[in-house]
Motif scaffolding. Sequence first.
Motif, PDB file in Angstrom:
ATOM      1  N   GLN A  98     -18.779   6.377 156.407  1.00 44.44           N
ATOM      2  CA  GLN A  98     -18.523   6.838 155.639  1.00 44.44           C
ATOM      3  C   GLN A  98     -17.473   8.416 155.622  1.00 44.44           C
ATOM      4  O   GLN A  98     -16.689   8.990 154.984  1.00 44.44           O
ATOM      5  N   GLU A  99     -18.186   9.327 156.632  1.00 41.66           N
ATOM      6  CA  GLU A  99     -17.648  10.008 156.930  1.00 41.66           C
ATOM      7  C   GLU A  99     -16.664  10.968 157.296  1.00 41.66           C
ATOM      8  O   GLU A  99     -15.682  11.784 156.693  1.00 41.66           O
ATOM      9  N   GLU A 101     -14.035   8.364 156.957  1.00 40.29           N
ATOM     10  CA  GLU A 101     -12.961   7.855 155.717  1.00 40.29           C
ATOM     11  C   GLU A 101     -12.931   9.168 154.350  1.00 40.29           C
ATOM     12  O   GLU A 101     -11.783   9.255 153.892  1.00 40.29           O
ATOM     13  N   ASN A 102     -14.504   9.948 154.118  1.00 41.14           N
ATOM     14  CA  ASN A 102     -13.862  10.650 153.473  1.00 41.14           C
ATOM     15  C   ASN A 102     -13.109  11.868 154.091  1.00 41.14           C
ATOM     16  O   ASN A 102     -12.338  12.453 152.705  1.00 41.14           O
ATOM     17  N   GLU A 103     -12.984  12.174 155.138  1.00 39.93           N
ATOM     18  CA  GLU A 103     -12.303  12.920 155.569  1.00 39.93           C
ATOM     19  C   GLU A 103     -10.241  12.859 155.777  1.00 39.93           C
ATOM     20  O   GLU A 103      -9.851  13.914 155.445  1.00 39.93           O
ATOM     21  N   TRP A 104     -10.077  11.453 155.192  1.00 38.69           N
ATOM     22  CA  TRP A 104      -8.748  11.253 155.539  1.00 38.69           C
ATOM     23  C   TRP A 104      -8.596  11.130 154.129  1.00 38.69           C
ATOM     24  O   TRP A 104      -8.525  11.277 152.987  1.00 38.69           O
TER      25      TRP A 104
END
Length: 104
Positions: A98-99, A101-104
């Motif tokens: 999740q972390e 994916e949130n950075e993308w």
Amino acid sequence: MAHHWRRPASEHRSSQSTRAPPHRTRRTRRADQREEVNNMTVITPKWHTTKEVAQMLGFSLSKTKMLVAMGEIRSIKDGRNRRILPNWVDEYIQRRVQEAENEW
């Protein structure tokens, strides 16, 4: 040289016996143990050691211990050892995904 006791010829088993000789080689015994294991039910561990989790994740033991100490990977104290439930490892992986994916 030690003297080995030999069974008298009259007491020898017939060549048709299905039992293996008692002086099996180590390799033969290991093969038999593997067969016995293959016939058993596989037991899935209920929890893992820190070392096992490190191997599963491909991390060093010190990094895994650090993640446990920081609370990134949940664990419980069992005597003097740390134990980690399989779903806690899954939670850590999902959180990292999740972390990322949130950075993308």
